[in-house]
Design an enzyme around this catalytic site. Structure first.
Site, PDB file in Angstrom:
ATOM      1  N   HIS A   1      28.637 -50.948 -25.145  1.00  0.00           N
ATOM      2  CA  HIS A   1      28.187 -51.717 -23.987  1.00  0.00           C
ATOM      3  C   HIS A   1      29.108 -52.914 -23.761  1.00  0.00           C
ATOM      4  O   HIS A   1      29.979 -53.219 -24.585  1.00  0.00           O
ATOM      5  CB  HIS A   1      26.744 -52.167 -24.195  1.00  0.00           C
TER       6      HIS A   1
ATOM      7  N   GLU B   1      28.641 -56.133 -23.898  1.00  0.00           N
ATOM      8  CA  GLU B   1      28.578 -57.199 -24.898  1.00  0.00           C
ATOM      9  C   GLU B   1      29.405 -56.860 -26.135  1.00  0.00           C
ATOM     10  O   GLU B   1      30.049 -57.732 -26.729  1.00  0.00           O
ATOM     11  CB  GLU B   1      27.124 -57.456 -25.308  1.00  0.00           C
TER      12      GLU B   1
ATOM     13  N   CYS C   1      20.264 -55.006 -23.877  1.00  0.00           N
ATOM     14  CA  CYS C   1      19.272 -54.009 -24.295  1.00  0.00           C
ATOM     15  C   CYS C   1      18.679 -54.365 -25.648  1.00  0.00           C
ATOM     16  O   CYS C   1      19.320 -55.004 -26.484  1.00  0.00           O
ATOM     17  CB  CYS C   1      19.894 -52.611 -24.338  1.00  0.00           C
TER      18      CYS C   1
ATOM     19  N   CYS D   1      22.076 -54.422 -28.039  1.00  0.00           N
ATOM     20  CA  CYS D   1      23.016 -55.527 -27.886  1.00  0.00           C
ATOM     21  C   CYS D   1      22.399 -56.860 -28.306  1.00  0.00           C
ATOM     22  O   CYS D   1      23.116 -57.778 -28.703  1.00  0.00           O
ATOM     23  CB  CYS D   1      23.507 -55.603 -26.439  1.00  0.00           C
TER      24      CYS D   1
ATOM     25  N   ALA E   1      31.361 -38.832  10.443  1.00  0.00           N
ATOM     26  CA  ALA E   1      32.407 -39.272  11.366  1.00  0.00           C
ATOM     27  C   ALA E   1      32.064 -38.738  12.740  1.00  0.00           C
ATOM     28  O   ALA E   1      31.644 -37.590  12.896  1.00  0.00           O
ATOM     29  CB  ALA E   1      33.773 -38.753  10.916  1.00  0.00           C
TER      30      ALA E   1
ATOM     31  N   THR F   1      26.483 -26.689   7.161  1.00  0.00           N
ATOM     32  CA  THR F   1      27.766 -27.269   6.753  1.00  0.00           C
ATOM     33  C   THR F   1      28.496 -26.340   5.791  1.00  0.00           C
ATOM     34  O   THR F   1      29.712 -26.128   5.906  1.00  0.00           O
ATOM     35  CB  THR F   1      27.545 -28.637   6.088  1.00  0.00           C
TER      36      THR F   1
ATOM     37  N   ASP G   1      31.880 -24.789   7.168  1.00  0.00           N
ATOM     38  CA  ASP G   1      33.072 -25.457   6.644  1.00  0.00           C
ATOM     39  C   ASP G   1      33.519 -24.965   5.271  1.00  0.00           C
ATOM     40  O   ASP G   1      34.653 -25.210   4.869  1.00  0.00           O
ATOM     41  CB  ASP G   1      32.835 -26.966   6.557  1.00  0.00           C
TER      42      ASP G   1
ATOM     43  N   LEU H   1      33.515 -30.148  -1.800  1.00  0.00           N
ATOM     44  CA  LEU H   1      32.703 -31.328  -2.132  1.00  0.00           C
ATOM     45  C   LEU H   1      33.157 -31.986  -3.429  1.00  0.00           C
ATOM     46  O   LEU H   1      32.340 -32.448  -4.223  1.00  0.00           O
ATOM     47  CB  LEU H   1      31.211 -30.953  -2.207  1.00  0.00           C
TER      48      LEU H   1
ATOM     49  N   THR I   1      20.454 -32.481   9.002  1.00  0.00           N
ATOM     50  CA  THR I   1      20.184 -33.048   7.680  1.00  0.00           C
ATOM     51  C   THR I   1      20.191 -34.568   7.731  1.00  0.00           C
ATOM     52  O   THR I   1      19.272 -35.229   7.222  1.00  0.00           O
ATOM     53  CB  THR I   1      21.230 -32.548   6.664  1.00  0.00           C
TER      54      THR I   1
END
Length: 347
Positions: free
Chosen positions: A51, A53, A78, A87, A157, A202, A206, A210, A294
């Protein structure tokens, strides 16, 4: 700027280095100060690893200075054993007398227990320094734990005349409205979020991958809505290359190593059910890059947090209309000839 604010600002700057790599953990930065000088810094880099720290303490060359230092941390240390030790125990064991915390951790495993443990150990604890900024830093983490759903980002877009796609096209690939620099920025965003969601049309129109081809970083989990099981098996979302969650009305195939099917009832508040599925999979943030239907469904449900809208420098004259979003802009920037508008669903 106040001294505490100055060092907490540095914690936030450090924490941002972990964006996209710390899931399911939060972004955390830490600074150790002695006699007005920074002697140690660190940030959380990856789940399961040290972490912030720990990195900060380890970076201090003269450990004897810790006994008269102040440690700053953007999120409550934590107090429980997870993949790494607490920590709080590290701070106590090193005799650091002063602890300054940006904000309390909303995770029920911590949620004030870290601060309590430090106070019981006799530490001087200050809480709430740049609290709003520290919560904004971890808006994904806070949304996930407080609202029991991922942080939702809408992205699309649209052309100058308000269309997101032509009414018809000759090939199964995207018609680009934004420029190459905007598209690279989108891939950067993908690397920062845990999941990306698109609808059936989509994928059919297309055949998107992704992923983050145009940026360095982790590709998000792919989430696909397919209420009527219409997506052909030859689409990229079934290539088993990335973890993919297919949300459908009934399973039409068995789960694979990287393709998981989740069944919901699309006739009843589908958005809530979709977000419940993502929460179950411990997904803290999702970009909605679907088509108009969507995107509009999420807008109408008001279950979204941020919208990022590109205005491209082209005119389509006809096509699929952009989603309707009646919200005040909170940000605007120019990317080449494109205009990027940012909207928020929060006051």
């Amino acid at each position: 700027m106040k001294t505490h604010d100055l060092y907490m600002k540095r914690c936030i700057e450090l924490a941002k280095n972990g964006l996209g790599t710390t899931y399911p953990n939060p972004l955390v930065g830490s600074v150790i100060v002695c006699d007005g000088k920074i002697i140690g810094e660190g940030w959380h880099k990856k789940s399961g690893e040290a972490h912030a720290e720990v990195h900060a303490v380890n970076s201090v060359k003269d450990k004897s200075l810790l006994k008269k230092s102040t440690i700053y941390v953007s999120l409550e240390p934590c107090s429980h054993f997870g993949k790494t030790p607490p920590c709080c125990d590290l701070i106590i064991a090193n005799g650091i007398p002063n602890v300054v915390v940006g904000t309390v951790d909303p995770n029920e495993k911590v949620a004030g227990n870290g601060i309590k443990k430090l106070l019981e150990a006799g530490k001087n604890v200050t809480v709430g320094v740049l609290e709003n900024e520290c919560q904004e830093l971890n808006k994904r983490f806070f949304t996930f734990h407080n609202k029991k759903r991922p942080y939702v980002i809408l992205k699309w877009a649209e052309s100058l005349d308000g269309f997101i796609a032509p009414s018809s096209k000759l090939e199964q690939k995207p018609v680009w409205i934004s420029n190459v620099y905007s598209r690279q920025l989108v891939h950067k965003w993908r690397s920062e979020e845990q999941a990306i969601l698109v609808g059936t049309q989509t994928v059919i129109d297309d055949n998107p991958k992704l992923d983050v081809r145009d940026w360095t970083g982790n590709s998000p989990v792919r989430v696909v809505l397919d209420s009527k099981n219409r997506i052909p098996n030859d689409r990229h979302v079934f290539d088993n290359q990335l973890k993919t969650i297919i949300i459908c009305s009934e399973k039409f195939s068995g789960d694979k190593e990287n393709v998981i099917f989740e069944v919901i009832d699309f006739t009843k508040n589908a958005v809530v059910q979709v977000l419940d599925v993502l929460y179950k999979h411990q997904i803290q943030s999702v970009i909605i890059e679907g088509g108009r239907h969507t995107l509009q469904t999420f807008i109408d449900s008001s279950l979204w947090d941020e919208a990022r809208v590109f205005k491209g420098n082209i005119v389509l004259n006809d096509g699929i209309s952009a989603p309707v979003l009646h919200f005040k802009k909170v940000g605007r920037q120019t990317i080449g000839e494109d205009e990027l508008l940012i909207f928020s669903n929060h006051d």
